[in-house]
Design a protein around this motif. Structure first.
Motif, PDB file in Angstrom:
ATOM      1  N   VAL A  71       0.869  -1.172   0.000  1.00 28.94           N
ATOM      2  CA  VAL A  71       0.000   0.000   0.000  1.00 28.94           C
ATOM      3  C   VAL A  71       0.908   1.225   0.000  1.00 28.94           C
ATOM      4  CG1 VAL A  71      -1.798   1.246   1.219  1.00 28.94           C
ATOM      5  CG2 VAL A  71      -1.760  -1.237   1.297  1.00 28.94           C
ATOM      6  N   ASN A  73       2.586   4.815   0.586  1.00 26.03           N
ATOM      7  CA  ASN A  73       2.554   5.658   1.775  1.00 26.03           C
ATOM      8  C   ASN A  73       1.538   6.776   1.673  1.00 26.03           C
ATOM      9  OD1 ASN A  73       3.829   5.319   4.110  1.00 26.03           O
ATOM     10  ND2 ASN A  73       5.813   6.131   3.455  1.00 26.03           N
ATOM     11  N   LYS A  77      -5.694   4.988   2.686  1.00 23.27           N
ATOM     12  CA  LYS A  77      -5.688   3.550   2.986  1.00 23.27           C
ATOM     13  C   LYS A  77      -7.078   2.908   2.847  1.00 23.27           C
ATOM     14  CE  LYS A  77      -1.337   3.708   4.510  1.00 23.27           C
ATOM     15  NZ  LYS A  77      -1.154   5.099   4.074  1.00 23.27           N
ATOM     16  N   THR A  81      -8.205   0.222  -0.175  1.00 19.81           N
ATOM     17  CA  THR A  81      -8.631  -1.153   0.077  1.00 19.81           C
ATOM     18  C   THR A  81     -10.041  -1.403  -0.441  1.00 19.81           C
ATOM     19  OG1 THR A  81      -7.381  -0.908   2.106  1.00 19.81           O
ATOM     20  CG2 THR A  81      -8.649  -2.917   1.869  1.00 19.81           C
TER      21      THR A  81
END
Lengths: 347, 168
Positions: A71, A73, A77, A81
């Motif tokens: 993933v 930086n 996030k 996903t």
């Protein structure tokens, strides 16, 4: 057992069968694609894993499963996903309204049920609604990756999918008008015995436009601009690895299968084939539909091996200046045909 | 009062989506997340339409609001990078906004309970309700005039946006 429990078991089993057959279908569509393209390009293709290379998808799935899941930086996030999930789910649920056959009786249980999860009377609109969701997954994947190539790929695909959705929707209205219903079951029944694709001019033009539009919706060649390697590396899934990448890959192939089934139902008579669908106590219907889906898949793969990729501005002007007007004219022509009762009656 | 039937359980899940999504829209600082919460909320409403045995409305809700309007909002937010990543609070008016919307919500709930609280039976939904809806749109006893006026309005908006985009 109460009616509700029976209904629940019925729906769960059918959903499971649809999901499992889509997943298996996805795995073997990849093999089919590689073998057919290899054949067209005078190569052999993957033939080492298992007989005729049939275990190739298993080994590839295992490989992807053990890849490191990276993933970035800078990525968002949660959305990073979520995006593969949003892309894969519409492809899984769109087949819910497609009838896969007529009624069958399950042996030993003496339970009669219709093949197909739910033939709701807004089936065609449901298909349009669900396919419009899949734009999100690709766009969000591009945005959440925090990578300029991914972002450009995501935006491209959003523009492309929204543009071709119009032609898709209008050409969908031709079989709807001819059958006089939004339910896929009624549309399939109206094509007995003459398939809509055999209706002079209106049927063929609508089927061609619909097929071009679904190629664009599934981002297949020659419309695979969102992942144009020369310009955008891998487009919206540049930053994805491991199983998340596999989810995008899976979504594309499951969409191919789902839209092929929808195309077959709208224009090629669905699970019907000159009354053969009633053989084997009704179990022949799904097999006939599967045959039509495989034919459509081979055609898609053939197109990919044959046609070069569109240029972006040509893609847009083709969608807006050619497909949309032609589909509107076809729709009006269809209405003229219906009002003047020029529809070919049963042969 | 409360009975645990499959319908009521689905209702609570959908209501949770709708209200939770709505809260998410106004509380999150990230505009893309806010847009996605809006999508969740609109999905919840579509689910409520399904429970009301109005599948046509549900599908149109997803098609128009989720598939078209929200995707437009999402893309607009995405391509305007400067709006992203706002950390500080813009203004201090949120308590007033919370009070006003709370009062409005309470008023609506009171109104609905007072008007419909005692009504439990649901009218039978006609099987061919899409056909009836379609007929209502194109007959003068039905909603022909509002339907046409709305169409003209949308056409005017479409032409307007084309004119504006050609000017640049």
């Amino acid at each position: 057992m109460s009616d509700f429990v029976i209904f629940l078991i019925d729906a769960l089993v059918k959903s499971l069968i649809i999901v499992v057959s889509l997943l298996t279908g996805f795995a073997y569509t990849t093999v089919l694609e590689r073998r057919v393209i290899a054949r067209i390009q005078v190569r052999i293709g993957p033939n080492r894993a298992g007989p005729f290379g049939l275990l190739q998808p298993v080994s590839e799935g295992l490989k992807l499963f053990f890849k490191e899941d990276i993933v970035p930086n800078e990525a968002d996030k949660v959305i990073f996903t979520l995006a593969p999930v949003i892309t894969a789910v519409p492809a899984l649920i769109v087949l819910a309204v497609v009838p896969l056959g007529s009624e069958v009786t399950i042996p030993f249980l003496n339970y009669t049920t219709s093949l197909g999860l739910s033939d709701i009377n807004v089936g065609v609109l449901y298909i349009l609604a669900v396919t419009s969701i899949s734009v999100y997954g690709i766009t969000l994947a591009g945005w959440a990756s925090a990578n300029k190539y991914a972002m450009l790929g995501g935006l491209r695909s959003a523009a492309q999918m929204i543009s071709y959705e119009l032609a898709l929707g209008v050409s969908l209205l031709v079989p709807v008008s001819l059958a006089g219903s939004l339910s896929l079951g009624a549309i399939i029944n109206a094509q007995d015995p003459v398939w809509f694709v055999f209706y002079p001019i209106v049927g063929q033009v609508a089927a061609a436009i619909f097929y071009i539009a679904i190629l664009a919706e599934t981002n297949r060649a020659p419309f695979d601009l969102p992942e144009a390697e020369q310009e955008l590396t891998a487009g919206y899934h540049t930053e994805y690895s491991g199983m998340k990448f596999a989810a995008f890959f899976m979504a594309e192939y499951m969409k191919m299968i789902a839209v092929s089934a929808i195309f077959a139902s709208l224009f090629l008579g669905g699970y019907r084939l000159f009354g053969l669908e009633d053989l084997l106590g009704g179990w022949m219907g799904p097999l006939i539909l599967a045959g039509k889906v495989v034919a459509s898949l081979v055609f898609m793969i053939w197109l990919r091996a044959t046609l070069p990729r569109f240029r972006y501005d040509r893609l847009m002007s083709f969608g807006w200046k050619v497909l949309l007007p032609v589909s509107l004219v076809t729709l009006v022509l269809t209405w003229v045909v219906i009002v003047l009762e020029l529809i070919p009656v049963a042969l | 009062m409360l009975t645990f039937s499959p319908v009521s359980v689905s209702f609570f899940i959908m209501a949770l989506f709708t209200i939770g999504g709505g809260l998410g829209v106004v509380t999150t600082r990230n505009l893309v997340h806010a847009a996605l919460f809006l999508v969740l909320s609109l999905f919840g409403i579509a689910g409520l339409y399904v429970l009301l045995e109005a599948p046509y409305l549900a599908v149109i809700q997803v098609l128009v609001y989720v598939g078209a309007i929200s995707i437009l909002i999402t893309i607009t937010v995405m391509v305007t990078r400067r709006l992203m990543g706002i950390e500080e609070t813009y203004n201090r008016q949120w308590p007033i906004a919370a009070i006003i919307s709370g009062l409005l919500g309470a008023g609506l709930i009171a109104l609905v309970v007072a008007q419909f609280g005692a009504l439990t039976p649901v009218a039978d939904v006609p099987v061919d309700n899409i056909e009836q809806l379609g007929r209502a749109f194109v007959t003068h006893q039905g909603f022909l005039l509002p339907f046409e006026v709305a169409s003209v309005l949308l056409l005017a908006a479409m032409i307007g946006s084309i004119v504006i985009s050609r000017d640049v």
